[in-house]
Design a protein around this motif. Structure first.
Motif, PDB file in Angstrom:
ATOM      1  N   LEU A   1       6.219  29.236  -6.732  1.00  0.00           N
ATOM      2  CA  LEU A   1       6.323  27.784  -6.874  1.00  0.00           C
ATOM      3  C   LEU A   1       6.983  27.166  -5.654  1.00  0.00           C
ATOM      4  O   LEU A   1       6.529  26.136  -5.130  1.00  0.00           O
ATOM      5  N   GLU A   2       8.060  27.783  -5.189  1.00  0.00           N
ATOM      6  CA  GLU A   2       8.766  27.262  -4.019  1.00  0.00           C
ATOM      7  C   GLU A   2       7.870  27.271  -2.794  1.00  0.00           C
ATOM      8  O   GLU A   2       7.827  26.301  -2.024  1.00  0.00           O
TER       9      GLU A   2
ATOM     10  N   THR B   1       5.062  24.615  -3.245  1.00  0.00           N
ATOM     11  CA  THR B   1       5.630  23.269  -3.076  1.00  0.00           C
ATOM     12  C   THR B   1       5.933  22.989  -1.612  1.00  0.00           C
ATOM     13  O   THR B   1       5.673  21.890  -1.108  1.00  0.00           O
TER      14      THR B   1
ATOM     15  N   LEU C   1       2.516  22.523   0.289  1.00  0.00           N
ATOM     16  CA  LEU C   1       1.935  21.218  -0.027  1.00  0.00           C
ATOM     17  C   LEU C   1       2.794  20.095   0.539  1.00  0.00           C
ATOM     18  O   LEU C   1       2.276  19.047   0.933  1.00  0.00           O
ATOM     19  N   GLY C   2       4.102  20.326   0.614  1.00  0.00           N
ATOM     20  CA  GLY C   2       4.969  19.339   1.249  1.00  0.00           C
ATOM     21  C   GLY C   2       4.680  19.195   2.728  1.00  0.00           C
ATOM     22  O   GLY C   2       4.713  18.087   3.273  1.00  0.00           O
TER      23      GLY C   2
ATOM     24  N   ARG D   1       1.550  17.176   2.985  1.00  0.00           N
ATOM     25  CA  ARG D   1       1.806  15.771   2.652  1.00  0.00           C
ATOM     26  C   ARG D   1       2.455  15.054   3.837  1.00  0.00           C
ATOM     27  O   ARG D   1       2.022  13.949   4.207  1.00  0.00           O
TER      28      ARG D   1
ATOM     29  N   TYR E   1      -1.054  14.934  -3.355  1.00  0.00           N
ATOM     30  CA  TYR E   1      -0.207  16.120  -3.203  1.00  0.00           C
ATOM     31  C   TYR E   1       0.796  16.243  -4.344  1.00  0.00           C
ATOM     32  O   TYR E   1       1.171  17.362  -4.725  1.00  0.00           O
ATOM     33  N   SER E   2       1.231  15.119  -4.897  1.00  0.00           N
ATOM     34  CA  SER E   2       2.116  15.183  -6.061  1.00  0.00           C
ATOM     35  C   SER E   2       1.394  15.825  -7.234  1.00  0.00           C
ATOM     36  O   SER E   2       1.983  16.629  -7.978  1.00  0.00           O
TER      37      SER E   2
ATOM     38  N   ILE F   1       1.292  19.554  -6.675  1.00  0.00           N
ATOM     39  CA  ILE F   1       2.597  20.146  -6.945  1.00  0.00           C
ATOM     40  C   ILE F   1       2.879  20.154  -8.440  1.00  0.00           C
ATOM     41  O   ILE F   1       3.411  21.130  -8.991  1.00  0.00           O
ATOM     42  N   ASP F   2       2.496  19.083  -9.133  1.00  0.00           N
ATOM     43  CA  ASP F   2       2.699  19.027 -10.580  1.00  0.00           C
ATOM     44  C   ASP F   2       1.901  20.122 -11.288  1.00  0.00           C
ATOM     45  O   ASP F   2       2.363  20.688 -12.288  1.00  0.00           O
TER      46      ASP F   2
ATOM     47  N   MET G   1       1.242  23.050 -10.056  1.00  0.00           N
ATOM     48  CA  MET G   1       1.995  24.284  -9.862  1.00  0.00           C
ATOM     49  C   MET G   1       3.214  24.323 -10.785  1.00  0.00           C
ATOM     50  O   MET G   1       3.596  25.395 -11.282  1.00  0.00           O
ATOM     51  N   GLU G   2       3.827  23.178 -11.048  1.00  0.00           N
ATOM     52  CA  GLU G   2       4.945  23.127 -11.991  1.00  0.00           C
ATOM     53  C   GLU G   2       4.482  23.486 -13.401  1.00  0.00           C
ATOM     54  O   GLU G   2       5.201  24.163 -14.150  1.00  0.00           O
TER      55      GLU G   2
END
Length: 799
Positions: A459-460, A463, A466-467, A470, A758-759, A762-763, A765-766
């Motif tokens: 996840l890290e 994220t 993808l960050g 972004r 991108y949010s 990431i969501d 993946m959460e």
């Protein structure tokens, strides 16, 4: 009656006027229709200064623009034999222009080069219209100018007002220099005898010495002509050098650490020149302007009345590869303002994608490697516990010396050496069996802990990656915004120059540009931070460079299987889907599995504590000893005679149970029960958090998915609004405030689209992390099985 007669007469007159007007309109329409059906053939010729590798592309560009603009009114032809190429001399260019003017087939001539343009302007009379695309500045060429037009019948040309001052200022801001070499084609300098005087007048303002070097022959000839005290080179035109010779010339500049600047701008910067101000689309804009002028002329407008000036906006372009080769280090401000080419010292050897990042993260991350080592160490704890249930064999040797008085008794020699073997086997021990079971449960907990760390690392890493994407997207959006502000600044300067706006508009755009630069600087800083964070997660050197692959919603690393989208179509289905996911998470979440294993270990420990009151420890033991040596008093002569046979052995079984421990066992039992209840309570709380996390992440992901579509709608509307307002501003019907607002809205909308996209990724993946598994790590058959379970769950819930 009189009034009525007047009204009737007026009505009759109006009808007659209407009939005449209708006939006129129909007649005009008929003529227009006839004109469209029988388009007039127009033949256009080209005159080029001399042979060049770029001639074919240049002619094709102007042909394309001419066809695009003229096709509605004319049938355009470009006979091959009407494209004439000179030898980079003004005399040859003049003869080529004369040849096309005398050609009965030609209807219009386009001069594609400064020499051809100059040759057209120096003629006493032009029998046919000529549009010169690259007229040298009238200050040095003596080209005819009258009120912003050529003022010469059949002559139209395009000229970009001299930007030498601005280019010198930009060049000196990149690198300070005192002695400048100006390079231009020999034929062009020969045709412009006033050029040297005009250039020296400009450079003297900055305290710069200048030498003008005519370029002809080979690159080595040009390099040898450049004085040694020159510390910078300004390129006007080097059309006489071919592509290979141009590359050799640039290599020579680098070898001599000579920074270079090209008037042609980005076109030459891409070929290795250090810097330039002219944007890449300048030629296309010139070609379009020439095509429009040609259209006006062919439709009957006098070429002498067409405007000649064309604004050439400045866009600083830097080639950092050349900068490094010549020892030039532009400031942060310039790097922010400029369009930068070859920013990296070398192409990034590492190219990352979302799947590669996930794979690399779980294989090299230090936290996960530590967890793997904990699991390996835990295996040995089980082996240690199991060993206590297996036979234990030990060997020992004892040497002793006693006093002579006891030795004289005859039982033991004065000096003896005895060897012994001892074998034990635990037949029953509650604590030993409990420890084995406890270690197995703890090992399972270590495995689930490793799974938890693996999911957290994935996840890290996802994220962080993808960050990076972004922030890089944000940076591109802010670059485009800065570019728009610069274009609007130049438009404002034009409006001020013609009296259509006040200078305050120019100042307001400069304020906006400064604000845009600040936002861009922050975005670049943020990009550096997130890139270094990703390198840390991947256990790479913090400053190591990498390139990235764009990730879309169809990326295999994302849980975007179309089969899952149907569960988001309505509130009931979505709620039911959340219930399934939550139940599955309660079964598979490694956090819960880890605590469950710890509970099993603690439960076994509590059971062992209770059994310690009545369960004995039973051990079988056998011993064998051999007297290996006897000496001194009490031994036979020679010191090697044994008393008896010298061997002893014993076999026995021992059972033991504590009788009095002063409350120790009771305290241990109570402690074990309390710790067990604590772990069970912890698991209940953790299960609630896992369930809540699943529902929360699914709600957030569903909202962010909807936000993408809404943001795209807003961005489309903002782009259309910006286009309309920009057009209105250029025509003077919209104010600068409206345009600034439209530009800010377009930027915000573009940023919102990128952020929403991108949010959402990431969501997703959460969501995967909340469930306790990542789709990317599953086999295709496992994913299929998961969706079959979803369908079965929905079937069970139907009435």
């Amino acid at each position: 009656m009189t009034g009525h007669r007047k009204s009737s007469g007026h009505l009759g007159g109006s009808l007659r006027s209407l009939h005449v007007l209708l006939a006129l309109v129909l007649g005009i329409a008929g003529v227009a229709s006839s004109g469209r059906c029988q388009e007039q053939a127009v033949r256009i010729g080209f005159v080029l200064d001399g042979p060049s590798d770029e001639n074919a592309a240049l002619v094709e560009l102007f042909k394309t623009e001419a066809e695009t603009v003229l096709a509605r009114d004319f049938q355009v032809e470009f006979p091959k034999d009407m494209t004439l190429v000179g030898d980079y001399s003004l005399a040859r260019a003049s003869r080529n222009v004369e040849k096309l003017l005398s050609d009965s087939r030609s209807d219009l001539i386009i001069a594609l080069g400064p020499l051809a343009s100059l040759a057209s302007a120096q003629r006493d009379a032009l029998m046919k219209p000529v549009v010169a695309a690259f007229m040298p500045d009238p200050e040095v060429s003596n080209a005819p100018v009258r009120g912003g037009t050529s003022g010469v019948s059949n002559l139209s040309y395009v000229i970009a007002p001299s930007a030498l001052n601005r280019e010198l200022e930009a060049f000196r801001e990149i690198v300070p220099f005192r002695n400048l070499c100006l390079l231009a084609d020999k034929g062009l300098l020969d045709a412009l005898p006033r050029a040297k005087e005009a250039v020296q007048a400009r450079t003297e303002q900055y305290g710069i010495g200048v030498v003008m070097v005519p370029a002809s022959g080979s690159a080595q000839d040009v390099l040898s002509s450049i004085p040694q005290d020159v510390d910078a080179v300004y390129i006007v035109s080097l059309n006489e050098l071919g592509a290979n010779e141009f590359s050799t010339l640039i290599a020579g500049f680098k070898e001599r650490n000579l920074p270079s600047f090209s008037r042609r701008g980005r076109v030459d910067v891409e070929r290795g020149v250090l810097a330039g101000l002219t944007p890449a689309d300048w030629l296309k804009r010139v070609a379009r302007r020439v095509a429009i002028n040609a259209q006006d002329i062919l439709l009957g407008r006098d070429a002498a009345t067409l405007p000649i000036a064309m604004v050439r906006r400045g866009e600083l372009v830097l080639n950092l590869e050349t900068a490094r080769a010549t020892g030039v280090y532009p400031s942060f401000r310039l790097l922010t303002e400029a369009t930068v080419l070859n920013e990296d010292a070398a192409p990034a050897a590492r190219r990352l994608s979302l799947p590669s990042v996930l794979n690399e993260a779980v294989s090299v991350n230090r936290d996960l490697l530590r967890s793997n080592l904990d699991v390996q160490a835990g295996k040995e704890s089980i082996a240690q516990a199991r060993s206590m249930l297996l036979p234990q064999l030990s060997a020992s040797a004892t040497g002793s010396i006693i006093d002579q008085d006891r030795a004289n008794l005859g039982f033991t020699a004065e000096r003896t050496l005895t060897g012994s073997l001892s074998l034990t086997q635990t037949l029953w021990s509650e604590s030993v069996w409990a420890n084995l079971s406890i270690q197995k449960s703890l090992q399972a907990a270590r495995g689930y802990s490793r799974d938890r760390v693996r999911l957290d690392v994935a996840l890290e890493a996802a994220t962080a990656y993808l960050g990076v994407l972004r922030v890089r997207t944000f940076e591109e959006i802010l670059k485009n915004t800065l570019r728009n502000s610069r274009e609007n600044l130049e438009l404002a300067e034009v409006r001020v120059s013609i009296g259509a706006a006040k200078r305050s508009e120019v100042l307001r755009w400069r304020i906006q540009i400064a604000s845009d630069k600040t936002a861009l600087v922050r975005a670049r800083a943020e990009r550096g931070v997130v890139e270094q964070q990703l390198n840390r997660i991947l256990h790479r050197p913090i400053t190591e460079r990498f390139s990235t692959e764009e990730t879309g919603l169809d990326d295999p690393a994302l849980p975007t299987d179309p089969r899952g989208r149907r569960y988001l179509r309505d509130p009931w289905t979505f709620e039911r889907f959340r219930q399934f996911v939550a139940e599955r998470a309660l079964e598979t979440a490694p956090e819960l599995q880890q605590v469950t294993s710890a509970i099993e270990a603690q439960r076994r420990r509590a059971k062992s504590a209770r059994a310690s009151f009545f369960s004995p420890t039973i051990v079988a033991k056998g011993e064998f000893s051999e007297r290996l040596h006897a000496g001194g008093v009490g031994s036979a002569p020679g010191g090697s005679v044994f008393l008896g046979d010298g061997s002893d052995w014993s076999v026995g079984i021992m059972a033991s149970i504590p009788i009095l421990t002063s409350g120790l066992r009771s305290a241990e039992a109570r402690q074990a029960r309390a710790e067990l209840r604590g772990l069970e309570t912890e698991r209940e709380a953790l299960a609630e958090r896992v369930e809540q996390r699943v529902h929360a992440t699914l709600h957030i992901a569903a909202a962010s998915h909807t936000a993408i579509e809404l943001a795209e709608q807003a961005a489309q509307a903002a782009r259309e609004n910006l286009s309309l307002v920009t057009d209105g501003y250029s025509r003077g019907v919209e104010s600068i405030i409206i345009l600034l607002d439209a530009q800010r809205a377009a930027r915000s909308a573009a940023l919102a689209v990128a952020d929403a996209t991108y949010s959402f990724m990431i969501d997703l993946m959460e969501v995967e992390r909340a469930i306790g598994r990542f789709t990317f790590f599953l086999q295709a058959e496992d994913r299929d099985a998961w969706f079959r379970d979803v369908e079965d769950f929905f079937e069970q819930g139907r009435p």
